[in-house]
Design an enzyme around this catalytic site. Structure first.
Site, PDB file in Angstrom:
ATOM      1  N   ARG A 109       1.720 -11.239   5.635  1.00 54.57           N
ATOM      2  CA  ARG A 109       3.297 -11.007   5.620  1.00 54.57           C
ATOM      3  C   ARG A 109       3.790 -10.709   7.040  1.00 54.57           C
ATOM      4  O   ARG A 109       4.841 -10.519   7.461  1.00 54.57           O
ATOM      5  CB  ARG A 109       3.955 -10.372   4.627  1.00 54.57           C
ATOM      6  CG  ARG A 109       3.712 -11.261   3.073  1.00 54.57           C
ATOM      7  CD  ARG A 109       4.342 -10.544   2.123  1.00 54.57           C
ATOM      8  NE  ARG A 109       5.675 -10.469   1.943  1.00 54.57           N
ATOM      9  CZ  ARG A 109       6.296 -10.031   0.918  1.00 54.57           C
ATOM     10  NH1 ARG A 109       5.871  -9.338   0.107  1.00 54.57           N
ATOM     11  NH2 ARG A 109       7.805 -10.172   1.205  1.00 54.57           N
ATOM     12  N   HIS A 139      -4.819 -14.757   9.418  1.00 52.05           N
ATOM     13  CA  HIS A 139      -3.890 -13.539   9.082  1.00 52.05           C
ATOM     14  C   HIS A 139      -4.352 -12.226   9.540  1.00 52.05           C
ATOM     15  O   HIS A 139      -3.862 -11.295   9.424  1.00 52.05           O
ATOM     16  CB  HIS A 139      -3.732 -13.533   7.498  1.00 52.05           C
ATOM     17  CG  HIS A 139      -3.040 -14.564   6.778  1.00 52.05           C
ATOM     18  ND1 HIS A 139      -1.933 -15.138   7.253  1.00 52.05           N
ATOM     19  CD2 HIS A 139      -3.546 -15.555   5.737  1.00 52.05           C
ATOM     20  CE1 HIS A 139      -1.580 -16.099   6.418  1.00 52.05           C
ATOM     21  NE2 HIS A 139      -2.306 -16.459   5.667  1.00 52.05           N
ATOM     22  N   PRO A 167       1.037  -1.164  -0.046  1.00 52.82           N
ATOM     23  CA  PRO A 167       0.078   0.111   0.003  1.00 52.82           C
ATOM     24  C   PRO A 167       0.958   1.295  -0.072  1.00 52.82           C
ATOM     25  O   PRO A 167       1.685   1.391   0.690  1.00 52.82           O
ATOM     26  CB  PRO A 167      -0.895  -0.110   1.257  1.00 52.82           C
ATOM     27  CG  PRO A 167      -0.572  -1.569   1.788  1.00 52.82           C
ATOM     28  CD  PRO A 167       0.460  -2.140   1.145  1.00 52.82           C
ATOM     29  N   GLU A 168       0.693   2.135  -0.878  1.00 50.41           N
ATOM     30  CA  GLU A 168       1.219   3.378  -0.881  1.00 50.41           C
ATOM     31  C   GLU A 168       0.348   4.561  -0.428  1.00 50.41           C
ATOM     32  O   GLU A 168      -0.820   4.257   0.055  1.00 50.41           O
ATOM     33  CB  GLU A 168       1.744   3.760  -2.389  1.00 50.41           C
ATOM     34  CG  GLU A 168       2.742   2.866  -2.733  1.00 50.41           C
ATOM     35  CD  GLU A 168       3.656   3.105  -3.946  1.00 50.41           C
ATOM     36  OE1 GLU A 168       3.877   4.499  -4.156  1.00 50.41           O
ATOM     37  OE2 GLU A 168       4.272   2.278  -4.642  1.00 50.41           O
TER      38      GLU A 168
END
Ligand code: ZN
Length: 271
Positions: free
Chosen positions: A107, A89, A2-3
């Site tokens: 992650r 997750h 994500p930016e």
């Protein structure tokens, strides 16, 4: 990853709904990048005042202190009254009187960190070195050029570093440099003022366009309303290795810079 536009779109998607809500409970899953830094019970009973953004951090101001949330490489936030049961997750969940806020992060490079206040060392350590926000009035062409003069690394690396201007990640750095006609490998200090001014404008353009489209996204991104994977950016160079340049038809080149892929056109972007 994500930016800035994705993080801002995430913020917009739940900020209004959660503000004023009371925190009823917090659960943590597996360890994230950094520990929470307080006992979850400390947060219970407090009120969420507002959700701000600084760089790629979301800042939840509560009556009991500040929560800094970073989405890392693959994190996404959901907010809703009726979320499905937490999966393997989902590593942070906060129940409030307005709904549940959940961080899904396969992650686990993301983080949720507590700090008593924004000027506390814990928050300063994360936020202190961030450059100016690119879409505010504090980001000025002259100041940008001046700051670049002191940097000997490649311009793309300087953008990614975030110390001069925050939130220009790999996708938008490649796109902005294309729009400005600048080769990503040019040393920042070598950029003339007119080229720095063009790059300044290009950064604002690509970020605004992405924000307007709801954020260009990678597959892991979903906003807090649970819509996922809407990649809407018509990239000029990013992820287009070998494809014809949309301006001159030369094949787009890719190189590695600091472990990340860079994409550019040898004709349109001058060294
Ligand atoms: Zn070209």
């Amino acid at each position: 990853m994500p930016e800035l536009p994705e993080v801002e779109v995430t913020r917009l998607s739940f900020a209004d709904r959660i503000s004023g809500a009371q925190i009823m409970g917090v659960q943590m899953g597996k360890p994230l990048r950094w520990p929470l830094g307080c006992d979850v019970s400390h947060l219970e009973g407090h009120t969420v005042h507002q959700v701000r953004r600084r760089g790629k951090y979301l800042l939840l101001d509560t009556s009991g202190g500040l929560l800094l949330i970073h989405l890392g490489m693959s994190g996404s936030l959901s907010f809703g009254a009726d979320l499905s049961p937490a999966g393997k997750h989902d590593h942070f969940e906060m129940q409030t009187t307005a709904g549940h806020l959940r961080l899904h992060d396969p992650r686990r490079f993301g983080a949720v960190v507590y700090a008593p206040a924004e000027d506390h060392p814990t928050a300063r350590k994360l936020l202190g070195r961030l450059g100016v926000e690119p879409l505010t009035d504090d980001f000025l062409p002259e100041g940008f050029h001046h700051a670049l003069q002191k940097k000997q690394s490649a311009i793309k690396q300087v953008l990614l570093g975030g110390e001069i201007v925050v939130g220009v990640g790999n996708i938008y750095a490649s796109e902005a440099l294309f729009l400005a006609g600048i080769r990503p490998t040019v040393r920042a200090a070598r950029l003339s003022k007119p080229r720095a001014v063009r790059l300044h404008a290009a950064i604002r353009t690509v970020l605004s366009q992405a924000l307007a489209k709801g954020g260009s996204t990678l597959k892991d991104f979903s906003n807090a309303q649970g819509e996922s994977g809407y990649f809407q950016l018509d990239a000029m160079v990013y992820d287009r290795a070998g494809l014809p340049c949309r301006v001159c038809a030369a094949p787009i080149k890719t190189i590695r810079q600091g472990q990340r892929s860079t994409f550019f056109c040898v004709n349109c972007q001058k060294p």
